[in-house]
Design an enzyme around this catalytic site. Structure first.
Site, PDB file in Angstrom:
ATOM      1  N   GLY A   1       0.861  -1.185   0.000  1.00  0.00           N
ATOM      2  CA  GLY A   1       0.000   0.000   0.000  1.00  0.00           C
ATOM      3  C   GLY A   1       0.897   1.235   0.000  1.00  0.00           C
ATOM      4  O   GLY A   1       2.042   1.183  -0.462  1.00  0.00           O
ATOM      5  N   ARG A   2       0.364   2.304   0.568  1.00  0.00           N
ATOM      6  CA  ARG A   2       1.132   3.552   0.531  1.00  0.00           C
ATOM      7  C   ARG A   2       2.420   3.484   1.352  1.00  0.00           C
ATOM      8  O   ARG A   2       3.442   4.024   0.964  1.00  0.00           O
ATOM      9  CB  ARG A   2       0.265   4.688   1.063  1.00  0.00           C
ATOM     10  CG  ARG A   2      -0.908   4.986   0.142  1.00  0.00           C
ATOM     11  CD  ARG A   2      -1.298   6.410   0.318  1.00  0.00           C
ATOM     12  NE  ARG A   2      -2.699   6.530   0.615  1.00  0.00           N
ATOM     13  CZ  ARG A   2      -3.317   7.696   0.790  1.00  0.00           C
ATOM     14  NH1 ARG A   2      -2.641   8.823   0.736  1.00  0.00           N
ATOM     15  NH2 ARG A   2      -4.598   7.747   1.037  1.00  0.00           N
ATOM     16  N   ILE A   3       2.344   2.811   2.523  1.00  0.00           N
ATOM     17  CA  ILE A   3       3.555   2.727   3.359  1.00  0.00           C
ATOM     18  C   ILE A   3       4.583   1.820   2.681  1.00  0.00           C
ATOM     19  O   ILE A   3       5.778   2.125   2.657  1.00  0.00           O
ATOM     20  CB  ILE A   3       3.207   2.242   4.786  1.00  0.00           C
ATOM     21  CG1 ILE A   3       2.277   3.256   5.459  1.00  0.00           C
ATOM     22  CG2 ILE A   3       4.470   2.045   5.623  1.00  0.00           C
ATOM     23  CD1 ILE A   3       1.700   2.819   6.801  1.00  0.00           C
TER      24      ILE A   3
ATOM     25  N   ARG B   1      -2.016  -8.709  -2.062  1.00  0.00           N
ATOM     26  CA  ARG B   1      -3.193  -9.453  -2.504  1.00  0.00           C
ATOM     27  C   ARG B   1      -3.398  -9.305  -4.013  1.00  0.00           C
ATOM     28  O   ARG B   1      -3.710 -10.225  -4.708  1.00  0.00           O
ATOM     29  CB  ARG B   1      -4.430  -8.915  -1.775  1.00  0.00           C
ATOM     30  CG  ARG B   1      -5.033  -9.912  -0.847  1.00  0.00           C
ATOM     31  CD  ARG B   1      -6.198  -9.347  -0.142  1.00  0.00           C
ATOM     32  NE  ARG B   1      -6.092  -7.898   0.004  1.00  0.00           N
ATOM     33  CZ  ARG B   1      -7.088  -7.121   0.358  1.00  0.00           C
ATOM     34  NH1 ARG B   1      -8.256  -7.637   0.593  1.00  0.00           N
ATOM     35  NH2 ARG B   1      -6.931  -5.814   0.496  1.00  0.00           N
TER      36      ARG B   1
ATOM     37  N   ARG C   1       0.533  -4.200  12.045  1.00  0.00           N
ATOM     38  CA  ARG C   1      -0.384  -4.475  13.154  1.00  0.00           C
ATOM     39  C   ARG C   1       0.054  -5.751  13.841  1.00  0.00           C
ATOM     40  O   ARG C   1       0.476  -6.713  13.174  1.00  0.00           O
ATOM     41  CB  ARG C   1      -1.813  -4.672  12.647  1.00  0.00           C
ATOM     42  CG  ARG C   1      -2.579  -3.376  12.458  1.00  0.00           C
ATOM     43  CD  ARG C   1      -2.860  -2.673  13.797  1.00  0.00           C
ATOM     44  NE  ARG C   1      -3.632  -1.464  13.636  1.00  0.00           N
ATOM     45  CZ  ARG C   1      -3.128  -0.243  13.458  1.00  0.00           C
ATOM     46  NH1 ARG C   1      -1.833  -0.063  13.415  1.00  0.00           N
ATOM     47  NH2 ARG C   1      -3.934   0.806  13.353  1.00  0.00           N
TER      48      ARG C   1
ATOM     49  N   GLU D   1      -1.228  -5.984  22.063  1.00  0.00           N
ATOM     50  CA  GLU D   1      -0.546  -4.850  22.690  1.00  0.00           C
ATOM     51  C   GLU D   1      -1.530  -4.043  23.543  1.00  0.00           C
ATOM     52  O   GLU D   1      -2.725  -4.015  23.235  1.00  0.00           O
ATOM     53  CB  GLU D   1       0.104  -3.958  21.610  1.00  0.00           C
ATOM     54  CG  GLU D   1      -0.876  -3.350  20.630  1.00  0.00           C
ATOM     55  CD  GLU D   1      -0.170  -2.618  19.485  1.00  0.00           C
ATOM     56  OE1 GLU D   1       0.840  -3.115  18.972  1.00  0.00           O
ATOM     57  OE2 GLU D   1      -0.650  -1.533  19.129  1.00  0.00           O
TER      58      GLU D   1
ATOM     59  N   HIS E   1       4.536   0.739  19.440  1.00  0.00           N
ATOM     60  CA  HIS E   1       3.597   1.260  18.429  1.00  0.00           C
ATOM     61  C   HIS E   1       3.752   2.776  18.246  1.00  0.00           C
ATOM     62  O   HIS E   1       2.817   3.537  18.475  1.00  0.00           O
ATOM     63  CB  HIS E   1       2.151   0.907  18.810  1.00  0.00           C
ATOM     64  CG  HIS E   1       1.212   0.959  17.640  1.00  0.00           C
ATOM     65  ND1 HIS E   1       0.103   0.170  17.530  1.00  0.00           N
ATOM     66  CD2 HIS E   1       1.213   1.724  16.508  1.00  0.00           C
ATOM     67  CE1 HIS E   1      -0.544   0.430  16.406  1.00  0.00           C
ATOM     68  NE2 HIS E   1       0.127   1.384  15.768  1.00  0.00           N
ATOM     69  N   ILE E   2       4.966   3.153  17.829  1.00  0.00           N
ATOM     70  CA  ILE E   2       5.255   4.586  17.667  1.00  0.00           C
ATOM     71  C   ILE E   2       5.449   4.966  16.197  1.00  0.00           C
ATOM     72  O   ILE E   2       6.038   5.999  15.889  1.00  0.00           O
ATOM     73  CB  ILE E   2       6.507   5.021  18.483  1.00  0.00           C
ATOM     74  CG1 ILE E   2       7.721   4.149  18.127  1.00  0.00           C
ATOM     75  CG2 ILE E   2       6.216   4.984  19.980  1.00  0.00           C
ATOM     76  CD1 ILE E   2       9.043   4.714  18.633  1.00  0.00           C
ATOM     77  N   GLY E   3       4.948   4.122  15.295  1.00  0.00           N
ATOM     78  CA  GLY E   3       5.151   4.379  13.864  1.00  0.00           C
ATOM     79  C   GLY E   3       4.792   5.787  13.425  1.00  0.00           C
ATOM     80  O   GLY E   3       5.502   6.416  12.647  1.00  0.00           O
TER      81      GLY E   3
HETATM   82  C1  DGY Z   1      -2.223   3.973  12.292  1.00  0.00           C
HETATM   83  O1  DGY Z   1      -2.451   5.106  11.873  1.00  0.00           O
HETATM   84  O2  DGY Z   1      -2.958   3.018  12.074  1.00  0.00           O
HETATM   85  C2  DGY Z   1      -1.015   3.811  13.149  1.00  0.00           C
HETATM   86  O3  DGY Z   1      -0.679   2.473  13.329  1.00  0.00           O
HETATM   87  C3  DGY Z   1      -1.216   4.481  14.487  1.00  0.00           C
HETATM   88  O4  DGY Z   1      -2.119   3.726  15.222  1.00  0.00           O
END
Ligand code: DGY
Length: 328
Positions: free
Chosen positions: A154-156, A176, A237, A266, A284-286
């Site tokens: 996807g975008r990331i 997919r 996730r 988490e 979870h600091i992305g």
């Molecule tokens: C998102 O935007 O889904 C990041 O994981 C922050 O929760």
């Protein structure tokens, strides 16, 4: 007198955000940082602003909130919301897919570098006063000119591919749906089936969303296909990777290292992961940069604002027709 609209927020937010919301209606938010009772907080709300960290929005919460028209989540992911239940109750859900992209890709790339170059171990070594004469006995692995495999383009994923090109890496992906050839050429990536990607990659980057189809997408069988020198990173996730299987693979050196920004269940972390020195963990600091969080909050407010003003919905997840607007 007409009733002012009520907007509830699942956590405390900064003054500029509050000010913006107060210009639209009455605002309710928790009094402290402690986890709020969402059913109680949202019971009179017409609109809710939420994050994935403040609890799940399920049938029980929705049943307690008869006025709710729209939930705007300050996140790209929305697995904390029962979308089907919202759709059945006529509640729209909007997310912030744009704002999180670059910061999350930066963090995933950072975890990869930290795991490959033993940066956390090196930090502990220096702080422990163990830096004697000569070179430290800490040896990582090259990242540049290696193979990156991205699961979930996807975008990331696309941003990761862009960063990898700067490191002269060869990038493959599994998704997919295969991208159109011109998009693959633009990103400089080639499609592989999952097993081939796992077998060929030096760095396996998990960026697939969580759902029934992707739960434990990477389990013991998939980890067994990876090279013993490979590194796995999950910044998507928790639950997409089977953490117990990962802990066993890392402990037995069946893969070299890993970086996790997310864990299944988490904030709890599988106990077998904690003692491992070949694992870098983050809570979870992305998307946690000041600039990105402000942009995400503003994007979520824009989603909400449009709905309040009866404009076409932006970033709506549970109505295919983005042009739908919220009934008054
Ligand atoms: C998102 O935007 O889904 C990041 O994981 C922050 O929760």
């Amino acid at each position: 007198m007409t009733r002012k609209i009520c907007i509830a927020i699942s956590r405390q937010v900064s003054e500029p955000i509050l000010e913006r919301l107060r210009s639209l209606g009455d605002v309710r938010m928790p009094d402290s940082d402690a986890p709020a009772d969402l059913a109680e907080l949202f019971k009179d709300a017409d609109y809710a602003l939420v994050t994935p960290l403040d609890g799940r929005i399920d049938w029980a919460v929705l049943a307690a909130c008869p006025r709710l028209k729209l939930i705007s989540t300050i996140s790209a992911g929305y697995d904390h919301i029962d979308i089907e239940a919202c759709t059945e109750r006529g509640i729209h859900v909007c997310n912030t897919p744009g704002a999180v992209v670059a910061a999350t890709a930066d963090l995933a790339f950072g975890l990869m570098l930290a795991a490959a170059r033993c940066i956390v171990e090196a930090d502990a070594f220096v702080r422990a006063g163990r830096w004697g004469s000569g070179s430290a006995p800490i040896y990582g692995m090259d990242v540049h000119h290696k193979r990156m495999g991205i699961i979930g383009m996807g975008r990331i994923g696309a941003e990761l591919a862009k960063r990898a090109r700067g490191f002269d890496m060869e990038v493959s992906y599994y998704n997919r749906r295969q991208l159109p050839p011109e998009e693959e050429a633009r990103l400089g990536v080639r499609y592989l089936d999952l097993d081939s990607l796992l077998a060929q990659s030096d760095f396996v980057m998990v960026q697939a969303p969580y759902g029934p189809d992707t739960r434990h997408l990477i389990g013991a069988a998939q980890l067994a296909r990876m090279k013993p020198t490979a590194v796995l990173v999950n910044a998507a996730r928790g639950g997409v990777v089977d953490d117990a299987a990962l802990a066993a693979a890392l402990r037995d050196k069946r893969i070299a290292a890993a970086g996790l920004d997310v864990t299944e269940g988490e904030p709890s972390v599988h106990p077998d992961l904690l003692p491992l020195s070949n694992l870098v963990l983050a809570p979870h600091i992305g998307s946690n940069t000041r600039e990105t969080h402000l942009r995400m909050a503003m994007e979520a407010i824009e989603n909400l604002l449009g709905a309040v003003q009866g404009a076409p919905l932006r970033n709506c997840i549970n109505k295919a027709e983005e042009a739908a607007s919220v009934p008054a």
